[in-house]
Design a protein around this motif. Sequence first.
Motif, mmCIF file in Angstrom:
data_model
loop_
_atom_site.group_PDB
_atom_site.id
_atom_site.type_symbol
_atom_site.label_atom_id
_atom_site.label_comp_id
_atom_site.label_asym_id
_atom_site.label_seq_id
_atom_site.Cartn_x
_atom_site.Cartn_y
_atom_site.Cartn_z
ATOM 1 N N GLN A 1 -1.424 0.506 -3.683
ATOM 2 C CA GLN A 1 -0.353 1.317 -3.113
ATOM 3 C C GLN A 1 0.983 0.584 -3.100
ATOM 4 O OE1 GLN A 1 -2.190 2.271 0.617
ATOM 5 N NE2 GLN A 1 -3.190 4.098 -0.190
ATOM 6 N N LEU B 1 4.477 13.178 -6.478
ATOM 7 C CA LEU B 1 4.754 12.081 -5.562
ATOM 8 C C LEU B 1 3.510 11.282 -5.181
ATOM 9 C CD1 LEU B 1 7.183 14.001 -3.200
ATOM 10 C CD2 LEU B 1 7.777 12.479 -5.094
ATOM 11 N N LEU B 2 2.336 11.729 -5.632
ATOM 12 C CA LEU B 2 1.088 11.073 -5.255
ATOM 13 C C LEU B 2 0.191 10.876 -6.464
ATOM 14 C CD1 LEU B 2 0.242 13.260 -2.132
ATOM 15 C CD2 LEU B 2 1.209 10.968 -2.102
ATOM 16 N N TYR C 1 -4.320 7.404 -2.005
ATOM 17 C CA TYR C 1 -3.204 7.823 -2.843
ATOM 18 C C TYR C 1 -2.209 6.686 -2.981
ATOM 19 C CZ TYR C 1 -4.695 12.681 -2.412
ATOM 20 O OH TYR C 1 -5.408 13.847 -2.478
ATOM 21 N N ASN D 1 1.665 6.350 -3.291
ATOM 22 C CA ASN D 1 2.859 7.155 -3.046
ATOM 23 C C ASN D 1 4.003 6.713 -3.952
ATOM 24 O OD1 ASN D 1 1.424 8.252 -0.911
ATOM 25 N ND2 ASN D 1 2.304 6.819 0.564
ATOM 26 N N ILE E 1 9.037 8.234 -1.323
ATOM 27 C CA ILE E 1 8.465 8.641 -0.030
ATOM 28 C C ILE E 1 7.770 7.489 0.700
ATOM 29 C CG2 ILE E 1 8.222 11.050 -0.675
ATOM 30 C CD1 ILE E 1 5.207 10.518 -1.077
ATOM 31 N N ARG E 2 7.966 6.283 0.243
ATOM 32 C CA ARG E 2 7.339 5.131 0.909
ATOM 33 C C ARG E 2 8.102 4.753 2.135
ATOM 34 N NH1 ARG E 2 5.170 1.075 -3.858
ATOM 35 N NH2 ARG E 2 3.949 2.637 -4.877
#
Length: 192
Positions: free
Chosen positions: A62, A157-158, A185, A187, A191-192
């Motif tokens: 991630q 976004l994922l 997921y 990201n 959006i992190r």
Amino acid sequence: MLDRLKKEQGFTLIEVLAALLIVSITALAFTAYFSNAMTFAKTNQNKTIMSNLARNALVYMQKQDFERLEAYFDSSSATVVRAAEAEQPRRVGITPETFENCTASSSGACAFRDIFEGGNLEPVTAVLSPRVNGIAYRVVIEYQQDLNRAQNAGGALLLPISATVTTAADGAAGPGANAVTVEGYVNAQSIR
């Protein structure tokens, strides 16, 4: 007084042997119970270790570059972790062997080594091939393309991935601890 001592009766040899037999059978049952309990506890300990290793691999993935990771999964250079089956498409991912023999001029999957910070493959090798309590484990990151949502539903976004942990040698973690899979997921940076 001598008469009273002569009249007192103790246990006979047969009664003592019968009591020992009953105690032995009971002790044997408890021994089997505790032996099974120890095996169960060891199996659960190994499953917990494998679950933690899978979560560790997900957290590591991630933190990597989203766009490069997505480009790797969509490329023809991605490592096939499951061949196509009757109704299942092929699954791609990252295995401990994916970047094993990479050099600066390597192509194929090695061209994507910059997914990882600075192209340094030592951390990813440590994450995908950990050794805990003398047991070597193998972690496989799998892109779950069939779980990818449409772009208008946040799919852009994922990246759905899973981490599956097994032992490097079959049965090394004990009975019942074959594999553990954890899903998650990656990201997008926005959006992190």
